[in-house]
Design a protein around this motif. Structure first.
Motif, PDB file in Angstrom:
ATOM      1  N   LEU A 145       0.816  -1.207   0.000  1.00 57.87           N
ATOM      2  CA  LEU A 145       0.000   0.000   0.000  1.00 57.87           C
ATOM      3  C   LEU A 145       0.856   1.266   0.000  1.00 57.87           C
ATOM      4  N   VAL A 147       2.571   2.544   2.412  1.00 61.07           N
ATOM      5  CA  VAL A 147       2.381   3.305   3.646  1.00 61.07           C
ATOM      6  C   VAL A 147       3.131   2.612   4.781  1.00 61.07           C
ATOM      7  N   ASN A 159       2.508   8.158   4.663  1.00 59.08           N
ATOM      8  CA  ASN A 159       3.031   7.765   3.357  1.00 59.08           C
ATOM      9  C   ASN A 159       4.559   7.762   3.386  1.00 59.08           C
ATOM     10  N   ASN A 185      -6.135  -5.796   3.520  1.00 58.11           N
ATOM     11  CA  ASN A 185      -5.711  -4.452   3.940  1.00 58.11           C
ATOM     12  C   ASN A 185      -5.890  -4.237   5.446  1.00 58.11           C
ATOM     13  N   ALA A 202      -8.100   2.744   1.325  1.00 59.74           N
ATOM     14  CA  ALA A 202      -7.327   3.597   0.418  1.00 59.74           C
ATOM     15  C   ALA A 202      -8.245   4.569  -0.307  1.00 59.74           C
ATOM     16  N   THR A 204     -10.380   6.516  -3.076  1.00 60.76           N
ATOM     17  CA  THR A 204     -11.134   6.080  -4.258  1.00 60.76           C
ATOM     18  C   THR A 204     -11.632   7.324  -5.006  1.00 60.76           C
ATOM     19  N   TRP A 210      -7.528   8.872   2.951  1.00 63.99           N
ATOM     20  CA  TRP A 210      -7.294   7.584   3.595  1.00 63.99           C
ATOM     21  C   TRP A 210      -8.136   7.514   4.873  1.00 63.99           C
TER      22      TRP A 210
END
Length: 459
Positions: A145, A147, A159, A185, A202, A204, A210
């Motif tokens: 991801l 992160v 991040n 996730n 995550a 969209t 987030w």
């Protein structure tokens, strides 16, 4: 830096007054680590080691500094100064995609409520985050991801550029003690007696932000969770202060198996007698796990236990593997296990299958025909039950590494360069395979003689 040679083991002091601790004599024929290098750079307890690549590692501890070492030579390469209090977590970090140079990076968290990103190739402090409300106790990188997460009194998602993406509300004053990644996730956080399942959401097209959602709380443990690790693709395992080990399904988070009687893995023994062997409650605390395809290896108090995943039972144990609590264990090739303890020792074990006793002959003859042999058959039943319940394997001590004068916190295993241990005595020891090092020295000598032309003169 000092260079010592070692010849073998020791007889621990006060052994006569304690439960039988397995010892090994001066002749340690199966112990390859007969040379050591003592590395000095820290000024307080060294608690963390992390492998950087095939020949480098980093160390950190209560003095707040990070030191980068050469695992082959023991040379100190870099000292990273930036924290003002003890370091509480240390992990490697993937190189930033924006950077052309793919340097080795690490993240460190400290009791000064900061997290620093370091470049271990240059010693440069890449970035520092100082917005934490509590001490960060654990770090985890989710590469899929892009992160990373920090766990303290809350859970934060960041991040790669160290921008805060989202966070939970205040979870607990005790804070998150451990984090692991699981499918969908999700992550599992150990918070006191509880396991909390969080799911990362995550961005969209509908939502560009987030988010992190609390999915479920697992309340099966009776005391604080001290250890949490992934075992394989289908399971993760937790261990508590009172010796509870629970194996969980990694997808639906249900209990697959539970073991709470590590101090008495053989049911045929008297339970009350076995419980008396536990001198104090923390003698059964589960401090660390390691695993292979078949077994989970648990550091339980002063002992080591091998739990078979398929059989769902303890198949081998050493109840008094060390004089004090075992803090860290690791599985090596060739069915070997390494453990280190608060007593300052580092020990190598080998998992061996026990020789099975011959089966009892079936009574025959005239008396057995009329049932007179039943008394013998009944008398043999406890023996049969004892054989069935007894652990089928054993952990045999094959090496005892004596060099530290205080608690050994953890270690790293380098297949080519030896074993690295860190301790409360402020020292790091690099244990070397004596036979291999002797061969390398001989090879270098011949190469030097050949370069100088002395080799041909001697011939």
């Amino acid at each position: 830096m000092l260079r010592w040679l070692i010849g073998g083991g020791r007889e621990p002091q006060g052994l006569a007054e304690k439960s039988p601790l397995q010892t090994i004599g001066e002749e340690q024929t199966q112990n390859p680590y007969t040379e050591l290098l003592v590395l000095k750079a820290h000024h307080d307890i060294v608690r963390f080691l992390v492998r950087l690549d095939e020949y480098r590692f980093a160390s950190a501890g209560d003095d707040g500094i990070v030191v980068v070492w050469n695992a082959q030579t023991g040379e100190k390469l870099l000292e990273l100064n930036g924290h003002t209090q003890k370091i509480t977590a240390l992990i490697t970090f993937p190189s930033l995609e924006a950077c052309e140079e793919k340097n080795q990076l690490i993240l460190t968290a400290s009791a000064d409520r900061t997290v620093i990103l370091w470049d271990c190739d240059t010693g440069r402090q890449v970035q520092k985050v100082s917005c934490f409300q509590s001490t960060v106790k654990c770090l985890i990188v989710l590469q899929r991801l892009d992160v990373w997460l920090s766990g303290g009194n809350d859970l934060c998602v960041w991040n790669q550029k160290l921008d805060l993406l989202c966070k939970t509300s205040h979870l607990s004053d005790t804070g998150i003690s451990a984090l692991i990644e699981i499918p969908k996730n999700c992550v599992v956080a150990a918070v006191g007696k509880e396991l909390i399942i969080f799911q990362l959401v995550a961005p969209t097209e509908e939502s560009l932000e987030w988010d992190i959602l609390e999915i479920k709380r697992l309340l099966d443990h009776q005391d604080h969770i001290l250890s949490l690790v992934n075992v394989n693709d289908v399971s993760f395992v937790t261990g508590s202060h009172v010796g509870e080990m629970i194996i969980w399904d990694i997808l639906d988070w249900t209990v697959q198996a539970c073991e709470c009687n590590f101090w008495d893995p053989s049911p045929q023994l008297d339970t009350q007698q076995e419980i008396k062997l536990c001198q104090k409650p923390n003698d059964i605390s589960i401090h660390h796990f390691t695993w292979d395809e078949e077994n989970v290896f648990a550091a339980v108090g002063r002992g080591l236990y091998v739990y078979n995943l398929q059989m769902k039972r303890v198949i081998a144990c050493q109840k008094s593997a060390h004089d004090s609590n075992v803090l860290h264990i690791a599985k090596l090739p060739n069915r070997q296990l390494i453990s280190c303890s608060e007593d300052g020792s580092v020990r190598i074990w080998e998992l061996r299958e026990k020789q099975q006793l011959a089966a009892e002959p079936v009574p025959t003859g005239f008396f057995n025909m009329w049932g007179f042999g039943r008394v013998n058959k009944q008398a043999s039943q406890p023996v049969k039950k004892q054989q069935e319940n007894a652990p089928p394997c054993s952990l045999e001590l094959i090496g005892d590494l004596i060099g530290h004068s205080s608690s050994v916190e953890m270690f790293l295993y380098f297949e080519d360069h030896g074993l690295v241990t860190c301790s409360a005595d402020h020292l790091i020891i690099l244990w070397k395979n004596g036979e291999r090092e002797s061969g390398l020295r001989s090879l270098k000598l011949f190469q030097k003689l050949e370069e100088d032309g002395d080799l041909y003169l001697a011939v």
